[in-house]
Structures are given as C-alpha cells and as structure tokens.
Design an enzyme around this catalytic site. Structure first.
Site, PDB file in Angstrom:
ATOM      1  N   HIS A 161       0.834  -1.228   0.280  1.00  0.00           N
ATOM      2  CA  HIS A 161       0.447   0.112  -0.056  1.00  0.00           C
ATOM      3  C   HIS A 161       1.238   1.285  -0.075  1.00  0.00           C
ATOM      4  O   HIS A 161       0.431   2.704   0.463  1.00  0.00           O
ATOM      5  CB  HIS A 161      -1.076  -0.261   1.156  1.00  0.00           C
ATOM      6  CG  HIS A 161      -2.085  -0.688   1.277  1.00  0.00           C
ATOM      7  ND1 HIS A 161      -1.430  -2.106   1.822  1.00  0.00           N
ATOM      8  CD2 HIS A 161      -2.953  -1.614  -0.015  1.00  0.00           C
ATOM      9  CE1 HIS A 161      -2.760  -2.924   1.365  1.00  0.00           C
ATOM     10  NE2 HIS A 161      -3.365  -2.353   0.983  1.00  0.00           N
TER      11      HIS A 161
ATOM     12  N   GLY B 222      -7.317  11.792   5.434  1.00  0.00           N
ATOM     13  CA  GLY B 222      -7.752  12.633   6.113  1.00  0.00           C
ATOM     14  C   GLY B 222      -8.640  12.908   5.209  1.00  0.00           C
ATOM     15  O   GLY B 222      -9.666  13.469   4.747  1.00  0.00           O
TER      16      GLY B 222
ATOM     17  N   ARG C 167      -2.620  -0.197  10.817  1.00  0.00           N
ATOM     18  CA  ARG C 167      -1.396  -0.497   9.796  1.00  0.00           C
ATOM     19  C   ARG C 167       0.474   0.079  10.206  1.00  0.00           C
ATOM     20  O   ARG C 167       1.216  -0.372   9.784  1.00  0.00           O
ATOM     21  CB  ARG C 167      -1.627   0.804   8.460  1.00  0.00           C
ATOM     22  CG  ARG C 167      -2.917   0.267   7.366  1.00  0.00           C
ATOM     23  CD  ARG C 167      -2.949   1.254   6.360  1.00  0.00           C
ATOM     24  NE  ARG C 167      -4.451   1.045   5.670  1.00  0.00           N
ATOM     25  CZ  ARG C 167      -4.104   0.727   4.598  1.00  0.00           C
ATOM     26  NH1 ARG C 167      -3.323  -1.130   4.250  1.00  0.00           N
ATOM     27  NH2 ARG C 167      -5.821  -0.177   3.846  1.00  0.00           N
TER      28      ARG C 167
ATOM     29  N   GLY D  89      -5.932   8.695  13.114  1.00  0.00           N
ATOM     30  CA  GLY D  89      -7.038   8.579  13.658  1.00  0.00           C
ATOM     31  C   GLY D  89      -7.502   8.982  15.389  1.00  0.00           C
ATOM     32  O   GLY D  89      -8.521  10.214  15.389  1.00  0.00           O
TER      33      GLY D  89
HETATM   34  P1  ADP Z   1      -6.660   2.790   7.038  1.00  0.00           P
HETATM   35  O1  ADP Z   1      -5.865   2.717   7.887  1.00  0.00           O
HETATM   36  O2  ADP Z   1      -7.734   1.151   6.231  1.00  0.00           O
HETATM   37  O3  ADP Z   1      -6.216   3.162   5.919  1.00  0.00           O
HETATM   38  P2  ADP Z   1      -7.735   5.309   7.735  1.00  0.00           P
HETATM   39  O4  ADP Z   1      -5.438   5.671   7.662  1.00  0.00           O
HETATM   40  O5  ADP Z   1      -8.978   6.046   7.660  1.00  0.00           O
HETATM   41  O6  ADP Z   1      -7.542   3.909   8.138  1.00  0.00           O
HETATM   42  O7  ADP Z   1      -7.451   5.399   9.380  1.00  0.00           O
HETATM   43  C1  ADP Z   1      -5.872   4.272   9.808  1.00  0.00           C
HETATM   44  C2  ADP Z   1      -6.963   5.199  11.439  1.00  0.00           C
HETATM   45  O8  ADP Z   1      -7.369   4.230  11.846  1.00  0.00           O
HETATM   46  C3  ADP Z   1      -5.089   4.827  12.790  1.00  0.00           C
HETATM   47  O9  ADP Z   1      -4.849   6.461  12.830  1.00  0.00           O
HETATM   48  C4  ADP Z   1      -5.716   3.920  14.075  1.00  0.00           C
HETATM   49  O10 ADP Z   1      -6.596   6.071  15.010  1.00  0.00           O
HETATM   50  C5  ADP Z   1      -7.622   4.267  13.512  1.00  0.00           C
HETATM   51  N1  ADP Z   1      -7.517   2.613  13.579  1.00  0.00           N
HETATM   52  C6  ADP Z   1      -6.685   1.948  12.749  1.00  0.00           C
HETATM   53  N2  ADP Z   1      -7.078   0.180  13.599  1.00  0.00           N
HETATM   54  C7  ADP Z   1      -7.668   0.888  15.177  1.00  0.00           C
HETATM   55  C8  ADP Z   1      -8.023  -0.527  15.592  1.00  0.00           C
HETATM   56  N3  ADP Z   1      -7.487  -1.690  15.731  1.00  0.00           N
HETATM   57  N4  ADP Z   1      -8.272  -0.188  16.832  1.00  0.00           N
HETATM   58  C9  ADP Z   1      -9.086   1.154  16.313  1.00  0.00           C
HETATM   59  N5  ADP Z   1      -8.447   2.382  15.594  1.00  0.00           N
HETATM   60  C10 ADP Z   1      -8.094   1.938  14.426  1.00  0.00           C
HETATM   61 MG    MG Z   2      -4.386   5.306   6.123  1.00  0.00          MG
END
Ligand code: ADP
Ligand code: MG
Length: 591
Positions: free
Chosen positions: A218, A419, A558, A573
């Site tokens: 990714h 974002g 991730r 997040g």
């Molecule tokens: P992705 O990881 O699918 O790319 P986003 O980038 O939108 O999704 O969101 C990432 C955020 O999601 C992280 O910074 C974290 O705060 C939150 N996150 C990821 N996995 C978890 C989890 N297992 N429990 C709680 N929050 C999580």
């Molecule tokens: Mg992400």
C-alpha cells in the site's frame, strides 16, 4: 505527480470500466465497484474477494472461471465499505451453495468483510471467510494485527477457485484456502515508492542509494531501510526470511516473482534467476514459476517473492483450467460454462439498486439509502437537532481544512489516506443534511454513523461509524443532549471500538484520544458542568491524548507493521478525533 490518468477522482471507475470493456467475455459490472463473471456460476460455492484498488490485476483481473466470482473494489488502498461487500455477496449468492470471502489481513478489510459476512448470514446466505497473512516481513504475534496479506493471496484465489469450480462444498473450499494460507510465504522490497492519485504525494521517500526491505503493498514504508545492494543480496535476504519461517527443503514449491507495478520484466527475470539458484542450492524443488505483475502497488518500483509449498492436491488445483483477465490457462471445462451461456443472456444487468445492501440484506441497518430516509422536514427540528446539523457542517469544514494535515500524518506510518477518508465521509454527511434534519437527534446520529461506515471504508470508517451510532443510541436512552448522555455514549463507543478493532489504549490508535476525552466528560458529569464546558475539557484531553501517541509503538492498524519505526509520529485517527472534539466544543461554545 505525473501519471497516465485523467481526474484523480475518476481513477477507480475508469479502471473498472477499462477492465470490463477489455474482457467482456469474462467479466461484467454488477455496480461501479463490483465486478462479477459474465457467465455466472450456479450450484457451486462462489468466491468473493476485494479490497482497496491500486493492486491491479488483483482482484478484478482474477474474476472468471476457475477463480473468483466477484471482486469488490474500494477507493485506492482503502477497504470497501461493508455495504459494498454485502452488495458484492448479494450479486453472486443467488443460485450458489455458499460464499467464501478471501480477505487480506488488514484491519479495515477484516472489519468490513467480517461485518458483511455477518449481514449475509443474517439473510440466510451460507457465508464464511479466510484471512490471508503471507507477509513474513512482519512479525506475527497475538499482540499485533499479525502479518499482512500480500501477493500470496493470488494462489488462494487460484486453488480455492479451482476447488469451488469443481463443485467442492463450502467447508471444503475453505479447507483448501486455509491449506494454501498455511503453506504460502511472501516478502518484498522496493526502490521507489508509489503515489495514491488522490493524495498526490508518495507514501515514503528513498534516497538514491536506499532500498526499503519488507515493503507492503500500500505504498507504506517497509520494515527496514538498507543501503542499495545487488538484487541477488536482496533475494538472499528474502529467501532466508521465508525459508526460516517455512521449511521447504525436500519439497516442491510454486514460485511467484511478483512485480509491484513499476518493475520491468527484465528485472523480474534477474530476480527469478537467483531465486532458482538459491532454491536449488537449498534443496527446494521448483515445480512451477509464475512471473509478472500479479498483485501490484500502483507504479511502485518493487518486487516480492512468494513460495507456496505444494502437495499433490495443491498442484492439481494450480494446474486446473482458469479463464480470467490476468490468469488464463488450459481449456475451461465445457460443463462449467454449459448452463451459463443462457444465464448470461437472460440475467439482466444488475444495477446498483439490485446490489444495494437493502436488496442483498434488507436487515442491514448499517447501510441505508437516500431513498429510505424520512422525507426532509418530516419531524420538526428540535434545538438539539439544529445544533447537531450545525456541528456536522462544522466538522465537515474542519475535516476539509485539515485534510492534507491528517493525510500527512498517515503518510509515515500508514497509507496516506486518512484525511481523504475523513473528508469524504463528512462531506457525504453534509450532502445529506436535508434528510438528516428530518430525524430526531438519536436517529440523526445513527444515520450519520451509517453514512460514515458506507462512505469512509478503511479501518476508520467502521470505527467512526460505530462511534456516531453508539452516541445516538445513548442519547435515545437519556432523552436529551446532556453531559451525562454524551459521556454514556462515548463510553459505549469506546467499548465497541475496542471490541471491533481489538486495540487497547496505548496501542497508538484513536482510542488514545477517545479515552481521555471520555474521562473528561465523566468528570464534567460528576461536577455538573455545562455541555459546552464539558466538551471544551474533552477536546483538550483528546488533543493531549493524540499528542501522547507520538512516542508510542503502534500495535494495531497499519502503523503496527512499522514496529519501532512508528515511534515519533502522531496517530492520524487520534488526531482526527481530537479535531472532531475541538470542533464540537467550538460549536457548543457558540463561537
Ligand atoms: P486505514 O488504516 O484503513 O488506511 P485510515 O487511514 O482512515 O484507515 O485510519 C487509520 C486510523 O484508524 C489509525 O490512525 C487509527 O487511529 C485507527 N485504527 C486503525 N486500526 C484500529 C484499531 N484496530 N482500533 C482502533 N483504531 C484503529
Ligand atoms: Mg490510512
């Protein structure tokens, strides 16, 4: 950013259309983001996979006889939302004996696919799943999210697809998929990153003399950065790591030398040359080699090597006929298509509506459609509803204004989309404000949560969606917008997010901002402060909590793939949650 594209926002749709127009004899669209077989399968198990796009030909290029029945594509590198996966299942389930979901091990994919599986089961569809986790670069442990699913997934599609095509039952197809997963290992390297079109910037940068070892798919950074070296040395390291994890000496293996999108065939051949030499020297017999771009990462200059340890059953399944855009071999058994020609002719093109969650799973409350909403203005707007509408607009503005900043936080420790994801979700919510205004406050928040779930995708979509919905449920129980109701709602949301994602405070996720905010609201309830004051305290606490994620090692999501390298970065997040709370506090203060 220089790419052969038109507008970044059209990329996903144009990719799907390009594939479907190029291979009309093999695939067709069931919806803009769902590709199914042109000749549907009946009376057998259907295989559904998918995930964020950008890995072409995975997964839509593997839809066809002998492999997948449907591929559901999310925005580039973002898991599809669960209602889209439910629609994908709904598009193939009729007439089949069950559906197996092939999921790559990423938090967002796992959450969204498993929730879709549950919704399908609730509708009486026999549905099960497997999770592919073949990336040996990442240490697997019960304290982390475990290994990522990468190029080995293609072998799962092939073997499980062949078993399903041959008429195996759902438990049998699952057993085959799990056998592949138990015997497949992958590791990759990259010398140049890739750029998500909507982000416009690469996921990591490398100096001219650097290579990223253990890179994911990714555009996220790998597990280690090393000085540039001859590719044979990289292959040595990759095979050492794989063979230390899976003893293949004396066994036959299938080899996949996978190009990450920007690696030319001649370089893959140089990799393959050394792979064969090393395996011969280590007593591993190569039964067959697959070489080319099987599962890519946009234009990344990288490659991975996958070994699949074989027995006679897996050899037979790999050798079975297949006809898909990206993997065609042998004669496709006539009987497997026999009744399909007529089906294809008589099956009307399913449109978005046919595949809607409402059609696939009427009970799926997570995925309402605009048409289901109460008519605008059906209920008189209360002051609480008016405040919530104002707050949603303000949050959408804030997410738009901080979109780049949040995406930049997601760049070093994620996949550069947070974002973009948040802005997309709240923009969608703002677009539906007229309908939202017609609901009472709990209803509005539950709808808002559903919009987030279906528009954001990724990990944060289901987690934020749950947050809104839980607060809505708590407000309903409490009856009005009080500090007590907010505290109860956020408390329920906190527990639900822990359950869903398996993370705990301290794992460097949004929970690290949510918990201090919750504690502040609880203090506010005890001290009987106003809603505005409680929200202001909660916003400050969330900001401090987000800041405090900087020194933490990520253990979920991730960022956990980076291990110690995640230290020194704020969790995106947690930052977006702090921004949301600050915006609420500002609205509540009437500023
Ligand atoms: P992705 O990881 O699918 O790319 P986003 O980038 O939108 O999704 O969101 C990432 C955020 O999601 C992280 O910074 C974290 O705060 C939150 N996150 C990821 N996995 C978890 C989890 N297992 N429990 C709680 N929050 C999580
Ligand atoms: Mg992400």
């Amino acid at each position: 950013m220089k790419k052969f594209i038109n507008r970044p926002e059209d990329v996903e749709r144009e990719v799907v259309d390009g594939y479907v127009k190029s291979y009309p004899h093999i695939i067709r669209k069931a919806a803009d983001d769902i590709v199914v077989r042109a000749h549907p399968k009946h009376g057998r198990v259907a295989l559904v996979s998918g995930g964020g796009m950008g890995h072409e030909p995975a997964h839509l290029g593997y839809v066809g006889a002998g492999m997948l029945d449907a591929a559901v594509g999310g925005a580039i590198y973002t898991s599809p939302a669960q209602d889209r996966i439910i629609a994908g299942i709904g598009a193939v389930a009729p007439g089949t004996t069950g559906v197996l979901l092939v999921i790559k091990n990423y938090t967002g994919d796992v959450i969204n696919f498993k929730m879709a599986e549950q919704a399908a089961r609730d509708e009486g569809i026999a549905c099960d799943h497997v999770v592919v986790d073949d990336d040996v670069a990442v240490e697997g442990s019960s304290f982390t999210v475990g290994r990522r699913g990468v190029a080995g997934t293609v072998f799962v599609h092939k073997c499980a697809g062949a078993a399903a095509e041959a008429g195996a039952s759902l438990p049998e197809v699952k057993r085959v998929a799990e056998k592949v997963i138990a015997n497949v290992r992958t590791m990759g390297a990259a010398i140049e990153p890739c750029t998500v079109p909507a982000a416009g910037k690469p996921g990591f940068t490398l100096a001219d003399d650097e290579v990223e070892m253990g890179v994911g798919i990714h555009g996220e950074p790998g597990v280690r950065r090393e000085r540039m070296q001859p590719v044979d040395d990289m292959v040595d390291e990759i095979l050492d790591t794989i063979l230390a994890d899976l003893d293949c000496a004396g066994h036959d293996v299938a080899v996949l030398v996978n190009g990450a999108g920007g690696t030319p065939p001649y370089e893959l051949a140089i990799v393959s040359n050394h792979v064969h030499d090393v395996l011969a020297a280590r007593g591993v017999r190569v039964w067959h080699t697959y070489m080319g771009p099987y599962l890519t990462s946009l234009e990344m200059r990288g490659f991975s090597v996958t070994l699949l340890r074989l027995d006679d059953e897996l050899k037979g399944l790999l050798a079975a006929p297949a006809e898909t855009a990206a993997w065609t071999q042998g004669a496709v058994a006539v009987e497997s298509l026999a009744d399909d020609a007529t089906d294809a002719a008589t099956t009307p093109e399913a449109d978005d509506a046919d595949c809607s969650p409402a059609a696939a799973a009427p009970g799926a409350e997570t995925a309402p459609r605009a048409a289901d909403a109460e008519a605008p203005g059906a209920a008189p707007s209360s002051p609480d509803v008016a405040a919530a509408i104002k707050a949603i607009s303000a949050i959408a503005d804030a997410m738009d204004a901080h979109k780049d900043e949040l995406t930049e936080l997601d760049q070093p420790i994620g996949d550069s989309d947070h974002g973009i994801n948040m802005a997309r979700g709240f923009d969608a919510m703002r677009a539906q404000l007229p309908e939202l205004a017609g609901q009472d406050l709990p209803g509005l928040l539950k709808r808002a949560g559903s919009i987030i779930v279906s528009k954001v995708g990724g990990s944060s979509g289901p987690l934020y969606g749950t947050l809104f919905r839980k607060v809505g449920v708590a407000l309903k129980a409490e009856g009005s917008l009080t500090v007590r109701a907010l505290s109860a709602g956020l408390g329920k949301a906190f527990v639900a997010i822990e359950d869903l994602g398996g993370a705990k405070p301290g794992d460097k996720t949004m929970l690290d901002a949510i918990r201090p905010a919750l504690e502040a609201l609880e203090r506010g309830r005890v001290n009987e402060v106003s809603v505005a004051e409680a929200l202001a305290d909660a916003a400050s606490a969330a900001e401090e909590g987000a800041e405090a994620t900087v020194p933490l090692v990520a253990r979920k999501g991730r960022a956990s793939y980076l291990g110690e390298r995640s230290v020194g970065h704020k969790d995106p997040g947690a930052a977006s949650f702090a921004l949301l709370m600050r915006t609420l506090a500002t609205v509540a203060a009437g500023k």
